[in-house]
Structures are given as structure tokens and as C-alpha cells.
Design a protein around this motif. Sequence first.
Motif, PDB file in Angstrom:
ATOM      1  N   GLY A  57       7.041  11.262  -4.101  1.00  0.00           N
ATOM      2  CA  GLY A  57       6.491  10.478  -5.202  1.00  0.00           C
ATOM      3  C   GLY A  57       6.691   8.991  -5.056  1.00  0.00           C
ATOM      4  N   ALA A  60       7.798  -2.110  -1.332  1.00  0.00           N
ATOM      5  CA  ALA A  60       7.301  -1.028  -2.181  1.00  0.00           C
ATOM      6  C   ALA A  60       6.204  -0.242  -1.477  1.00  0.00           C
ATOM      7  N   ILE A  61       5.493  -0.922  -0.534  1.00  0.00           N
ATOM      8  CA  ILE A  61       4.418  -0.220   0.165  1.00  0.00           C
ATOM      9  C   ILE A  61       4.959   0.602   1.323  1.00  0.00           C
ATOM     10  N   SER A 104       9.327  -9.070  -4.876  1.00  0.00           N
ATOM     11  CA  SER A 104       8.608  -7.811  -5.050  1.00  0.00           C
ATOM     12  C   SER A 104       8.408  -7.111  -3.715  1.00  0.00           C
ATOM     13  N   LEU A 105       8.374  -7.893  -2.618  1.00  0.00           N
ATOM     14  CA  LEU A 105       8.277  -7.268  -1.298  1.00  0.00           C
ATOM     15  C   LEU A 105       9.553  -6.526  -0.970  1.00  0.00           C
ATOM     16  N   LEU A 144       3.173   2.538   4.228  1.00  0.00           N
ATOM     17  CA  LEU A 144       1.877   1.934   4.548  1.00  0.00           C
ATOM     18  C   LEU A 144       2.039   0.820   5.578  1.00  0.00           C
ATOM     19  N   LEU A 158       6.428   5.478  -2.001  1.00  0.00           N
ATOM     20  CA  LEU A 158       6.079   5.046  -0.648  1.00  0.00           C
ATOM     21  C   LEU A 158       7.281   4.421   0.054  1.00  0.00           C
ATOM     22  N   MET A 189       8.736 -17.218  -5.197  1.00  0.00           N
ATOM     23  CA  MET A 189       9.840 -16.250  -5.058  1.00  0.00           C
ATOM     24  C   MET A 189       9.451 -14.869  -5.553  1.00  0.00           C
ATOM     25  N   ILE A 190       8.493 -14.837  -6.487  1.00  0.00           N
ATOM     26  CA  ILE A 190       8.050 -13.539  -6.995  1.00  0.00           C
ATOM     27  C   ILE A 190       7.675 -12.636  -5.846  1.00  0.00           C
ATOM     28  N   ALA A 191       6.903 -13.228  -4.916  1.00  0.00           N
ATOM     29  CA  ALA A 191       6.374 -12.443  -3.810  1.00  0.00           C
ATOM     30  C   ALA A 191       7.498 -11.842  -2.995  1.00  0.00           C
ATOM     31  N   LEU A 236       1.631   2.246   8.950  1.00  0.00           N
ATOM     32  CA  LEU A 236       0.232   2.459   9.322  1.00  0.00           C
ATOM     33  C   LEU A 236      -0.429   1.129   9.683  1.00  0.00           C
ATOM     34  N   ALA A 237      -0.103   0.075   8.910  1.00  0.00           N
ATOM     35  CA  ALA A 237      -0.694  -1.233   9.174  1.00  0.00           C
ATOM     36  C   ALA A 237      -0.267  -1.749  10.544  1.00  0.00           C
ATOM     37  N   GLY A 272      -1.909  -0.027  13.357  1.00  0.00           N
ATOM     38  CA  GLY A 272      -3.285  -0.498  13.507  1.00  0.00           C
ATOM     39  C   GLY A 272      -3.347  -1.810  14.269  1.00  0.00           C
TER      40      GLY A 272
END
Lengths: 405, 181
Positions: free
Chosen positions: A194, A135-136, A6-7, A139, A196, A1-3, A142-143, A146
Motif C-alpha cells: 500500500g 514518496a515515489i 517532500s522528496l 517509481l 511506494l 525547501m518544501i520540495a 523505473l525512471a 529508463g
Amino acid sequence: MIALQSLAAGDPLFAGGLDPTVVLILIIKTVAAFALLMVLVLFYIWFMRKVIADMQNRVGPARAGGRYGVLQTLADGVKLFFKEQSVPDGADPFVFRLAPYLSIIPAFVAFSIIPIGGEVSILGHTTYLQLADPAIGVLLLLATSGIGLYGVMLAGWSSGSKYPLLGSVRASAQLLSYEAAFGLAIVAVLLHSGTLSTRGIVDAQAWTSWDSFATSWYWTVAFVSFVIFLIAAIAETNHPPFDLVEAEQELVGGFVTEYTGIRFAMFFLAEFMNLITMSAIAVTLFLGGPSGPALGFLSATGTVNTWLMPMFWFFTKLLVLLFGTVWVRASLPRMRYDQLMDLGWKWLIEIAFLAVMVTAVVLVARNEAWNRFVVVPAAIGGAFCLLGILRLCIPRQSELIEEEV
Amino acid sequence: MSEVVIFFIMASIALCAALGVVLARNPVHSALLLVTVLISIAVLFIIQDAQLLAAVQVIVYAGAIVVLFLFVIMLLGVDEEESLAEPVTAQRPVAIVLGLVVLAEVLFLAGHQWATGAQQSRGSLQAGDGGNVERVARSLFTDFLWPFEVTAVLLVAAVIGSVVLARRSNKPTIDDEVETL
């Protein structure tokens, strides 16, 4: 669940842990975001054809769905759905079937980070009106762009025929070239905000007074990056005047030449989804996303001001940018390939780099409370000097030709 | 619990795809499977809370490097019927020996922590004072500034070197003279 938590980072939906209601809300949000993107694509294609028709003094779609042809795109989609699908003899069958999915799935994933509204309450849970707020943040965009490139590349390669291969080689070179300028244009905004996270970027541009239009939205402070972002975003999505990937006069149909039926439709769907996502990202990064004046005479916590007004502002801004893409499509001729590469490598990347440096200098000056009437002109002057030196170093076209002879 | 489940799913996908990279006959299929490996490792990074690393993995490796591999494969038109005869004959036994050495090292390190350090290094990257991205940025631009700058210089040198190598010289070569004749 952490994952997972945090996502999802800032989204208050996960504050109280993961219970069935939260899962239900997530499913509702996913379906709603997908449906919204689909409807936007249907609307955009109709809108584009109507506006271009107006600009060229034609009527445009006028049959399906009343005298304005509103359902024309749906009719085209249904037609494509029931057409026969063929796989060419020389094709690599597995990759040929895989390629459409590789371009459509990243297109949808990229849309999931767009904040289309403020903080709302669904089934007793407070949540952001966006599918995900990792949090990313940026990004992820961009991913996915790609990964989306693989769809185009593999479609061309797996068709086992010359024109699609040429189209996909062009596409990959173009997308790789413009990705640099695209990323650098985003960096200027990230320096200002400041963070993402798209939610964080939008919060940093919140509406406080009518001045916010110019003072807190980033399109003024990062104007150069804004222009570069718009150009690079159109090039990234292969839209005119950068649609060399499917230049009919040169490449038949480019990478989609051998595709038929629903697979062909999926490529076009992905392309328009990307265009809408890019416009929505431009709204998020530079135009404040859903921020805008609320209706002061209604309660600030009522349904209208928490649900409707932010969405209204978001879609209004999106519509303005989408109209801009149609306008560009109707008025600019397609670029030549060498012009495309010159623009990307010799102008956009340089200027985007200098814009990032100027932004950094200005921000440091603000933090250190230096005199901004000295620092800002000095930074801009320095950037112009550097640009001049770089231009002098690049050999001119005439010199290159002499060298080859 | 869910971490373990995700780990086993993604790890088995990564291993199967990695085998596929080596065994696939078609170089394009190998490249595609390589992307699968990279993305499943990115998922493993996410469940370790290393989100920046996951994003960079997808952007740099999947989004740029393998794209360049594919680009070269397409431009050079490498076919399935590539000859499998090896020019260096001693390659295979040496590769097997080195592979076994690496496997032994990995298995050894899995049970010992003197080389990787204790697990506490993971804690400092977790949320708390700023997120994962902020923490990576802070350590990159303070403690590891010097290696970071050196890497930047190395990359610039590589770019300039490749441009110099790729640039055609002004001197007429033999081919040019033959053409003018």
C-alpha cells in the motif's frame, strides 16, 4: 525547501529543518553509499570469477592480492584506467563521450533508495540507513532504468559502426520488452504494502517472530511475481542468459565494441552496479530488506541491534541472490533472440498481469472478510482459465512458419 | 527562496534545450535535447510538489517515448544530410502565425486566472491526508473514473489498430508472386 522535504518524505533526519549537521550527514551518506556500491562491484566481480572457476574446475584469479586473487578486479580497473582512449573516425564525438556517464549515473541513483539498515543515530540526528526515501520510491527505480537505457543506445549509435548499432538496437528492444513485466511484478508487492516508499515496504515486512520469514515477507504471498521479477531483472541488466546485447559470437562486443580504456570500464561498472541494485531491490521488495531476528540477549537499542544486525541480514540476503545470479551465469546457455522475445511478451507479461489480478482479488477478499478457502482457489482457477484462453489465441510457431511460406 | 532559484535554473535549461531540439541538425541530438527538456520539466514538477507527475514524466516520456523516437531514427538511419526543402510550401508562414497566437494566449493566461482557476487547486494535492501519490490515485479512481476508463479503451483500440496495420495479410501480394515466378 518544501520540495526537498517532500522528496525526503519519511526520513526523520529532516524533521528539525535543515542545519549544517544535516547537510554534513547527507554528504557522508552519499559518499558512503557510493563507496559501498563500488566495493560491492569489486567484490562481486571477484566472487563471480571465483565461483564460476570452482564450478568449471579451474582456479580462477590467483595472482593479485594474495593466493585468492582478491585484488584482481582492482588491478584490472587500474589497467583500464591507464589505457589509451580512442574515438573512432565515424563516431559522434560528443555523444560517444557522454554515453558512459548516461549509463553509470542512473545506476548509482537507483541504489540510493535501497534501505540497507534500520533507523540509526548519526551525530545526534536520527535517520534511516538509506540515502533517500522519496514518496515515489520504487517509481524512481523505473525512471532510472529508463534513463540508463540511453547509455546503451547512444553508445551503440554514436560509435558509427555496424555491430555496436545492432547491439544497441537489440538492447533497447529487450529492455523495453522486459520493462513491462518488471513493472507488473513490482505492482503485486505495491498492492500488498500500500505504499511506494521503499522504507514503507520494508517496514510492512518487519520481523516479529520466526513465522515472519513466511508470513510477512512478500516472497511467499507474491511468489509468482517474485520469480517474474528475478527473470525480468536479469534481462533488464543484460546478464546471462539474456546478454544478447554483447553476444560475442554474433556481434563482436555489442555496443561496447569501439570503446577502450576507462570508458569501456564504466559500462561494465554500470552493468554490475545495476545487477547489484536489482538484487538489492529484490531483497527490499520480496525478502524483507534489513528485517531479521535481532540478538535477544543484547539490548534492543544498543549499537549491535540497531546498526549491525539489520545490515547483516540485508547483506546476507543480498549475497544469496548474487550467488544465484552467478549460478545462472555459469549454468545456462545464452537464449536465442526469438526465444527472448517469446518469453518476455508471451509468458512473463501475461503471467505478471494475472498475478496482479489474483493479488487484487485476494486483498479485496481479505478486507471484506470473505471466505478465503473459496476466494483464493476461485481466483487462481480463473487466472489459469484466462491464461489458457490467451495461449489458445497466440498462433503456434508451426502455424507462423506456414503462414510465411 | 530555493524554489525560485531552482525554478530559474531548470526553466532556463528547459528553454535552451527546447531551442536546441528545433535547431539541432542531427535528429539524435534533437532527441537527446528533448530528454533534457523533459527531465528539467520533471524537476519543475517536483518543486511544485507533484512528485508522481515528475516520476511519470521521466518514466513515460523520457523512458519510453523518446526511446522509441531514437529507435526509429536508428533503424531508419536518418542522416544529417537530410533535405531541408519543405514539401508543403505554406507551412512556414502558417506556423509563424499559429506560434504567435499560442504565445499571445500563454502571455494572456499568465496574467488571468479565469481559464485555469484560482490557485487553490494546488493546495489539495499537497501532503496532509496521504501523500501526493495517494491523492492523485483517489481523485483518478473516484471523480475522474469515467475519463480514466475511456482513456484506457482508447489506448487499447490504438494498440489493436497498430497490430492490425502491422500484420502481414495472408493473401499473396504482387511482390510474392513475382518472387515465386
